[in-house]
Design a protein around this motif. Structure first.
Motif, PDB file in Angstrom:
ATOM      1  N   UNK A 140      -1.808   7.444 -18.701  1.00  0.00           N
ATOM      2  CA  UNK A 140      -2.102   7.441 -17.263  1.00  0.00           C
ATOM      3  C   UNK A 140      -1.067   6.579 -16.547  1.00  0.00           C
ATOM      4  N   UNK A 141      -0.589   7.071 -15.403  1.00  0.00           N
ATOM      5  CA  UNK A 141       0.452   6.370 -14.656  1.00  0.00           C
ATOM      6  C   UNK A 141      -0.061   5.948 -13.285  1.00  0.00           C
ATOM      7  N   UNK A 142       0.460   4.832 -12.806  1.00  0.00           N
ATOM      8  CA  UNK A 142       0.294   4.466 -11.394  1.00  0.00           C
ATOM      9  C   UNK A 142       1.550   3.730 -10.958  1.00  0.00           C
ATOM     10  N   UNK A 143       2.463   4.475 -10.346  1.00  0.00           N
ATOM     11  CA  UNK A 143       3.719   3.900  -9.886  1.00  0.00           C
ATOM     12  C   UNK A 143       3.501   3.023  -8.656  1.00  0.00           C
ATOM     13  N   UNK A 144       4.495   2.233  -8.352  1.00  0.00           N
ATOM     14  CA  UNK A 144       4.517   1.461  -7.112  1.00  0.00           C
ATOM     15  C   UNK A 144       4.561   2.435  -5.929  1.00  0.00           C
ATOM     16  N   UNK A 145       3.700   2.247  -4.948  1.00  0.00           N
ATOM     17  CA  UNK A 145       3.656   3.164  -3.797  1.00  0.00           C
ATOM     18  C   UNK A 145       4.040   2.460  -2.499  1.00  0.00           C
ATOM     19  N   UNK A 146       4.855   1.411  -2.595  1.00  0.00           N
ATOM     20  CA  UNK A 146       5.250   0.658  -1.400  1.00  0.00           C
ATOM     21  C   UNK A 146       6.445   1.313  -0.711  1.00  0.00           C
ATOM     22  N   UNK A 147       6.326   1.487   0.582  1.00  0.00           N
ATOM     23  CA  UNK A 147       7.441   1.871   1.433  1.00  0.00           C
ATOM     24  C   UNK A 147       7.767   0.727   2.384  1.00  0.00           C
ATOM     25  N   UNK A 148       9.000   0.709   2.866  1.00  0.00           N
ATOM     26  CA  UNK A 148       9.410  -0.329   3.811  1.00  0.00           C
ATOM     27  C   UNK A 148       9.960   0.348   5.065  1.00  0.00           C
ATOM     28  N   UNK A 149       9.315   0.124   6.204  1.00  0.00           N
ATOM     29  CA  UNK A 149       9.712   0.814   7.427  1.00  0.00           C
ATOM     30  C   UNK A 149      10.988   0.186   8.017  1.00  0.00           C
ATOM     31  N   UNK A 150      11.570   0.797   9.050  1.00  0.00           N
ATOM     32  CA  UNK A 150      12.835   0.285   9.602  1.00  0.00           C
ATOM     33  C   UNK A 150      12.772  -1.153  10.112  1.00  0.00           C
ATOM     34  N   UNK A 151      11.564  -1.645  10.385  1.00  0.00           N
ATOM     35  CA  UNK A 151      11.414  -3.029  10.844  1.00  0.00           C
ATOM     36  C   UNK A 151      11.191  -4.005   9.697  1.00  0.00           C
ATOM     37  N   UNK A 152      11.253  -3.482   8.464  1.00  0.00           N
ATOM     38  CA  UNK A 152      11.080  -4.340   7.295  1.00  0.00           C
ATOM     39  C   UNK A 152       9.642  -4.572   6.885  1.00  0.00           C
ATOM     40  N   UNK A 153       8.707  -3.840   7.465  1.00  0.00           N
ATOM     41  CA  UNK A 153       7.291  -3.992   7.128  1.00  0.00           C
ATOM     42  C   UNK A 153       6.927  -3.113   5.934  1.00  0.00           C
ATOM     43  N   UNK A 154       6.180  -3.685   5.010  1.00  0.00           N
ATOM     44  CA  UNK A 154       5.717  -2.921   3.856  1.00  0.00           C
ATOM     45  C   UNK A 154       4.467  -2.122   4.210  1.00  0.00           C
ATOM     46  N   UNK A 155       4.366  -0.934   3.628  1.00  0.00           N
ATOM     47  CA  UNK A 155       3.150  -0.142   3.761  1.00  0.00           C
ATOM     48  C   UNK A 155       2.895   0.576   2.442  1.00  0.00           C
ATOM     49  N   UNK A 156       1.677   1.000   2.218  1.00  0.00           N
ATOM     50  CA  UNK A 156       1.309   1.722   1.007  1.00  0.00           C
ATOM     51  C   UNK A 156       1.072   3.188   1.343  1.00  0.00           C
ATOM     52  N   UNK A 157       1.475   4.059   0.431  1.00  0.00           N
ATOM     53  CA  UNK A 157       1.340   5.491   0.634  1.00  0.00           C
ATOM     54  C   UNK A 157       2.676   6.082   1.027  1.00  0.00           C
ATOM     55  N   UNK A 158       3.352   6.747   0.064  1.00  0.00           N
ATOM     56  CA  UNK A 158       4.711   7.226   0.281  1.00  0.00           C
ATOM     57  C   UNK A 158       4.735   8.547   1.027  1.00  0.00           C
ATOM     58  N   UNK A 159       5.779   8.728   1.825  1.00  0.00           N
ATOM     59  CA  UNK A 159       5.940   9.932   2.641  1.00  0.00           C
ATOM     60  C   UNK A 159       7.208  10.640   2.187  1.00  0.00           C
ATOM     61  N   UNK A 160       7.067  11.917   1.836  1.00  0.00           N
ATOM     62  CA  UNK A 160       8.167  12.629   1.182  1.00  0.00           C
ATOM     63  C   UNK A 160       9.413  12.708   2.052  1.00  0.00           C
ATOM     64  N   UNK A 161       9.266  12.876   3.348  1.00  0.00           N
ATOM     65  CA  UNK A 161      10.453  12.995   4.198  1.00  0.00           C
ATOM     66  C   UNK A 161      10.989  11.635   4.660  1.00  0.00           C
ATOM     67  N   UNK A 162      10.450  10.566   4.080  1.00  0.00           N
ATOM     68  CA  UNK A 162      10.981   9.223   4.323  1.00  0.00           C
ATOM     69  C   UNK A 162      11.380   8.581   2.994  1.00  0.00           C
ATOM     70  N   UNK A 163      12.116   9.355   2.209  1.00  0.00           N
ATOM     71  CA  UNK A 163      12.497   8.904   0.864  1.00  0.00           C
ATOM     72  C   UNK A 163      13.264   7.587   0.912  1.00  0.00           C
ATOM     73  N   UNK A 164      14.094   7.406   1.947  1.00  0.00           N
ATOM     74  CA  UNK A 164      14.916   6.202   2.049  1.00  0.00           C
ATOM     75  C   UNK A 164      14.071   4.938   2.188  1.00  0.00           C
TER      76      UNK A 164
END
Length: 353
Positions: free
Chosen positions: A158-182
């Protein structure tokens, strides 16, 4: 949760004792921080029984490798390690811990090591292995990586990868968005990767969330494969069965790829269920099953004499496409393919030679 420091020293000592007393089996329980790579010898079983092993902060190393990995002997047939098992019982977790910043973009720059140091398990030139009953958490790149390995079993993972994204202002959020791969913090965190020279392997009962591909068979001739190449062993990926894969992933649930003259053949994929539509970690998957690629990862696309005897059956996809086919494929059989959630059935970019 509290983790005991220097867990690698304790586990290494238990491995040594098991060799001395002839049992060649060590049972590890408890929560430990791992600061250095653990080497598993031939004819050895490591049992993780209600154990949680987590990489220490700031480390740049694998959690487990086989004994001859990365040695001169490991590049030879005489140096093949044999019959290695890592078995989970109860709650058995191997955990990448806090991300160390090593990526494909900065590897081998400014003192950084190669990216494969971020595999949780990296086996090279192993004949006979079993990895089962384990939860992989927060892998820093691919979780389980195998090169020139054969006669193996990988199951109930069973896997659970890191799901952190960082928005352009440097804020972390959880839940990845496919068209925001960067914005993804830990990119290309696959689950299981079979690379060049892997054959006669069963992969089954795989679940959870991987940021990139969940199960990938990729026969490519890159630096990693050359560094861990074994003179005299075939380079094909073949005689592999993949079944009952129920995961969420951004790219592919199952991916098969060979380019540059390497062969991938006699592979059966049976039972792939894209769980992305119900996942809190990611919004959409690209493909349930992907064979080949329009992008060049090798010197050229494969021919029909290099990709052949592929069976794919019992697949349900709910991403952009259920199937993607590219390159050239001979003797491809497809059965029981289902599209759900508005997914398109097929992206077909096959090449005719």
């Amino acid at each position: 949760m509290e983790f005991l420091k220097n867990g690698n020293e304790y586990i290494s000592s238990q491995i040594g004792l098991a060799i001395e007393n002839g049992s060649r089996t060590a049972v590890i329980s408890g929560n430990y921080e791992i600061a250095q790579t653990l080497r598993i010898p031939s004819n050895f079983t490591l049992i993780l029984q209600n154990a949680h092993l987590r990489m220490a902060d700031g480390t740049f190393c694998n959690m487990f490798v086989n004994e001859n990995h990365g040695t001169a002997a490991g590049n030879t047939i005489d140096g093949t390690d044999r019959n290695i098992s890592i078995i989970g019982r109860g709650q058995a977790v191997i955990d990448g811990g806090k991300y160390n910043g090593l990526s494909e973009m900065n590897q081998l720059q400014d003192g950084m090591p190669p990216i494969w140091k971020n595999n949780l398990i990296l086996f090279t030139n192993v004949d006979g292995f079993k990895i089962s009953g384990i939860s992989c958490r927060n892998q820093r790149w691919w979780a389980l990586n195998f090169i020139y390995c054969s006669n193996g079993y990988i199951g109930d993972i069973d896997f659970c990868s890191n799901d952190i994204g960082i928005d352009p202002d440097g804020n972390e959020y959880h839940g990845l968005i496919r068209n925001k791969y960067h914005e993804i913090l830990v990119k290309n965190s696959d689950g299981i990767d079979l690379r060049k020279g892997c054959h006669d392997i069963l992969i089954e009962n795989i679940s959870g969330f991987t940021q990139d591909d969940s199960v990938a068979l990729t026969a490519l001739d890159h630096s990693m494969e050359n560094i861990f190449g074994v003179e005299g062993l075939p380079s094909d990926i073949c005689n592999v069965t993949i079944r009952n894969i129920r995961t969420a992933a951004m790219c592919g649930i199952v991916r098969l790829l060979n380019q540059g003259g390497l062969k991938l053949h006699d592979v059966t994929v049976d039972g792939v269920y894209d769980c992305t539509e119900d996942s809190p970690y990611i919004d959409k998957c690209g493909f349930a099953v992907r064979i080949g690629d329009t992008r060049l990862y090798g010197s050229r696309h494969s021919t029909e004499d290099e990709t052949y005897n592929i069976t794919v059956k019992n697949v349900r996809g709910c991403g952009e496409y259920v199937l993607s086919l590219a390159g050239a494929i001979k003797n491809l059989a497809l059965y029981g393919i289902e599209a759900a959630g508005g997914a398109k059935m097929l992206m077909d970019d096959r090449i005719k030679f």
